[in-house]
Design a protein around this motif. Structure first.
Motif, PDB file in Angstrom:
ATOM      1  N   PRO A 192       0.815  -1.230   0.000  1.00 17.23           N
ATOM      2  CA  PRO A 192       0.000   0.000   0.000  1.00 17.23           C
ATOM      3  C   PRO A 192       0.844   1.273   0.000  1.00 17.23           C
ATOM      4  O   PRO A 192       0.704   2.137   0.880  1.00 17.23           O
ATOM      5  N   ILE A 193       1.730   1.406  -1.017  1.00 18.75           N
ATOM      6  CA  ILE A 193       2.636   2.554  -1.054  1.00 18.75           C
ATOM      7  C   ILE A 193       2.638   3.253  -2.409  1.00 18.75           C
ATOM      8  O   ILE A 193       3.465   4.137  -2.641  1.00 18.75           O
ATOM      9  N   SER A 194       1.763   2.868  -3.330  1.00 21.67           N
ATOM     10  CA  SER A 194       1.523   3.541  -4.605  1.00 21.67           C
ATOM     11  C   SER A 194       2.578   3.245  -5.665  1.00 21.67           C
ATOM     12  O   SER A 194       3.672   3.819  -5.651  1.00 21.67           O
ATOM     13  N   SER A 195       2.229   2.370  -6.591  1.00 27.81           N
ATOM     14  CA  SER A 195       3.129   2.047  -7.697  1.00 27.81           C
ATOM     15  C   SER A 195       3.258   3.209  -8.670  1.00 27.81           C
ATOM     16  O   SER A 195       4.356   3.523  -9.150  1.00 27.81           O
ATOM     17  N   SER A 196       2.140   3.883  -8.969  1.00 27.91           N
ATOM     18  CA  SER A 196       2.191   4.975  -9.946  1.00 27.91           C
ATOM     19  C   SER A 196       3.088   6.107  -9.461  1.00 27.91           C
ATOM     20  O   SER A 196       3.807   6.727 -10.255  1.00 27.91           O
ATOM     21  N   LEU A 199       1.134  10.915  -0.801  1.00 24.95           N
ATOM     22  CA  LEU A 199       1.764   9.811  -0.066  1.00 24.95           C
ATOM     23  C   LEU A 199       1.582  10.012   1.439  1.00 24.95           C
ATOM     24  O   LEU A 199       1.243   9.074   2.177  1.00 24.95           O
ATOM     25  N   ILE A 200       1.802  11.226   1.898  1.00 30.58           N
ATOM     26  CA  ILE A 200       1.705  11.519   3.327  1.00 30.58           C
ATOM     27  C   ILE A 200       0.256  11.478   3.799  1.00 30.58           C
ATOM     28  O   ILE A 200      -0.075  10.811   4.792  1.00 30.58           O
ATOM     29  N   VAL A 201      -0.610  12.181   3.105  1.00 32.94           N
ATOM     30  CA  VAL A 201      -2.015  12.294   3.543  1.00 32.94           C
ATOM     31  C   VAL A 201      -2.695  10.934   3.596  1.00 32.94           C
ATOM     32  O   VAL A 201      -3.328  10.577   4.613  1.00 32.94           O
ATOM     33  N   PHE A 202      -2.554  10.157   2.523  1.00 35.90           N
ATOM     34  CA  PHE A 202      -3.244   8.864   2.510  1.00 35.90           C
ATOM     35  C   PHE A 202      -2.525   7.826   3.374  1.00 35.90           C
ATOM     36  O   PHE A 202      -3.126   6.825   3.754  1.00 35.90           O
ATOM     37  N   GLY A 203      -1.265   8.069   3.692  1.00 32.32           N
ATOM     38  CA  GLY A 203      -0.600   7.247   4.687  1.00 32.32           C
ATOM     39  C   GLY A 203      -1.199   7.474   6.061  1.00 32.32           C
ATOM     40  O   GLY A 203      -1.431   6.523   6.829  1.00 32.32           O
ATOM     41  N   LEU A 204      -1.475   8.724   6.396  1.00 29.78           N
ATOM     42  CA  LEU A 204      -2.105   9.044   7.683  1.00 29.78           C
ATOM     43  C   LEU A 204      -3.528   8.487   7.763  1.00 29.78           C
ATOM     44  O   LEU A 204      -3.957   8.008   8.816  1.00 29.78           O
ATOM     45  N   ILE A 205      -4.246   8.543   6.642  1.00 31.93           N
ATOM     46  CA  ILE A 205      -5.603   7.983   6.620  1.00 31.93           C
ATOM     47  C   ILE A 205      -5.554   6.462   6.816  1.00 31.93           C
ATOM     48  O   ILE A 205      -6.382   5.889   7.536  1.00 31.93           O
ATOM     49  N   GLY A 230       0.236   8.402  -5.755  1.00 32.72           N
ATOM     50  CA  GLY A 230       0.467   8.710  -4.352  1.00 32.72           C
ATOM     51  C   GLY A 230      -0.618   8.173  -3.451  1.00 32.72           C
ATOM     52  O   GLY A 230      -0.428   8.036  -2.243  1.00 32.72           O
ATOM     53  N   VAL A 231      -1.784   7.853  -4.030  1.00 35.14           N
ATOM     54  CA  VAL A 231      -2.890   7.324  -3.226  1.00 35.14           C
ATOM     55  C   VAL A 231      -2.668   5.839  -2.947  1.00 35.14           C
ATOM     56  O   VAL A 231      -2.768   5.397  -1.803  1.00 35.14           O
ATOM     57  N   SER A 232      -2.401   5.045  -3.984  1.00 33.32           N
ATOM     58  CA  SER A 232      -2.195   3.596  -3.924  1.00 33.32           C
ATOM     59  C   SER A 232      -3.519   2.856  -4.020  1.00 33.32           C
ATOM     60  O   SER A 232      -4.408   3.025  -3.165  1.00 33.32           O
ATOM     61  N   TYR A 251       1.419  -0.289  10.038  1.00 32.95           N
ATOM     62  CA  TYR A 251       2.204   0.905  10.336  1.00 32.95           C
ATOM     63  C   TYR A 251       3.566   0.968   9.643  1.00 32.95           C
ATOM     64  O   TYR A 251       4.045   2.073   9.342  1.00 32.95           O
ATOM     65  N   PRO A 252       4.253  -0.150   9.375  1.00 39.46           N
ATOM     66  CA  PRO A 252       5.506  -0.028   8.610  1.00 39.46           C
ATOM     67  C   PRO A 252       5.313   0.652   7.254  1.00 39.46           C
ATOM     68  O   PRO A 252       6.168   1.445   6.826  1.00 39.46           O
ATOM     69  N   PHE A 253       4.191   0.394   6.601  1.00 38.12           N
ATOM     70  CA  PHE A 253       3.913   1.028   5.312  1.00 38.12           C
ATOM     71  C   PHE A 253       3.523   2.488   5.499  1.00 38.12           C
ATOM     72  O   PHE A 253       3.834   3.335   4.652  1.00 38.12           O
ATOM     73  N   VAL A 254       2.856   2.777   6.617  1.00 36.56           N
ATOM     74  CA  VAL A 254       2.527   4.164   6.933  1.00 36.56           C
ATOM     75  C   VAL A 254       3.798   4.967   7.143  1.00 36.56           C
ATOM     76  O   VAL A 254       3.961   6.062   6.581  1.00 36.56           O
ATOM     77  N   TRP A 255       4.722   4.434   7.934  1.00 41.12           N
ATOM     78  CA  TRP A 255       5.985   5.135   8.193  1.00 41.12           C
ATOM     79  C   TRP A 255       6.781   5.306   6.909  1.00 41.12           C
ATOM     80  O   TRP A 255       7.415   6.352   6.698  1.00 41.12           O
ATOM     81  N   TYR A 256       6.764   4.297   6.053  1.00 39.99           N
ATOM     82  CA  TYR A 256       7.469   4.426   4.774  1.00 39.99           C
ATOM     83  C   TYR A 256       6.891   5.585   3.963  1.00 39.99           C
ATOM     84  O   TYR A 256       7.634   6.395   3.399  1.00 39.99           O
TER      85      TYR A 256
END
Length: 271
Positions: free
Chosen positions: A20-24, A123-129, A165-167, A250-255
């Protein structure tokens, strides 16, 4: 495109399409950072085919079961989908993404391809979500609790993945977690929901490639892209489904937070 670039981008596609880190985002940002040439339609086909191969190999049993359940609904007595509705829920959840992809893919791509800062922000916003969903979701429901309403909601969320950036996997897992499904069910349904989307994208781009003609000297990079994206895609599916049985997302969120913040710092303070 040389073979090294093809191998690196194929690896990135295989890992980031599933995780869940966005390929595009990665496929835009990595060539931008290193000033590589655009990959082009041929390589896009290769990456989608590689991802499709990985998903089909890992979920082959599920695919056969879904196909059998789908065709068994058409009996001599008429259409009956009450025995197993999952294939129809997957198709229903695919419709929003198919419509959005057909109508909005190119305009969205044009907007984001020249906006690395916007990609970093997403990347940041949707990581927090994702973090919020993983923390607050009840995680009590399994695959048998998926309904048509839930499938359509997750499918609508999938439309947001058009923005780099959304994934795709990130936003569908996030939506499923908000709806109360556990992590494994959220991830598995996300991947099953991606099968028609990835297959459709691959076939559509392949049709364009056949129409425009196969460029000379691109066979080797294409094969390399298919092989690396398929191999690492399969590994990432297997590892993610095992990981989330015991750990959080959370590891993917932190990434996402670190990668997005580092990119913003590079854009505004270093470059």
């Amino acid at each position: 495109m040389n073979l090294l670039h093809a191998a690196i981008l194929g690896t990135i596609q295989g890992l980031t399409e599933i995780l869940p880190i966005s390929s595009s985002a990665h496929l835009i940002l990595v060539p931008w950072l290193f000033n590589w040439p655009e990959s082009g339609l041929t390589f896009d086909v290769a990456l989608h085919l590689g991802t499709l191969i990985a998903l089909c190999f890992y979920f082959w049993r599920d695919i056969i079961e879904l196909a059998l359940n789908f065709f068994s609904a058409f009996s001599r007595k008429g259409w009956d989908y009450t025995r197993n509705r999952l294939p129809f829920y997957i198709l229903a959840g695919t419709i929003p993404a198919a419509i959005a992809g057909k109508t909005l893919e190119h305009p969205v791509e044009d907007i984001f391809r020249g906006s690395p800062a916007l990609i970093a922000a997403l990347l940041i916003v949707f990581g927090l979500i994702l973090a919020y969903a993983d923390t607050t979701g009840s995680k009590r429901w399994r695959m048998d609790r998926i309904t048509l309403k839930y499938a359509i909601i997750i499918g609508l969320a999938q439309c947001l993945a058009l923005a780099p950036g959304v994934s795709r996997s990130g936003i569908t897992i996030t939506a499923a977690l908000f709806l109360g499904f556990n992590r494994e069910t959220a991830a598995r349904f996300s991947f099953l929901l991606s099968l028609p989307v990835v297959a459709g994208a691959a076939m559509l781009k392949l049709g364009h490639l056949v129409k425009d003609g196969f460029p000379a000297n691109e066979l080797a990079p294409m094969v390399m892209g298919i092989a690396t994206s398929a191999f690492f895609g399969y590994l990432s599916v297997a590892c993610l489904l095992r990981f989330i049985q015991r750990g959080s997302l959370y590891p993917f969120v932190w990434y996402r937070l670190i990668a997005g913040s580092a990119l913003l710092a590079f854009i505004f303070f270093i470059r």
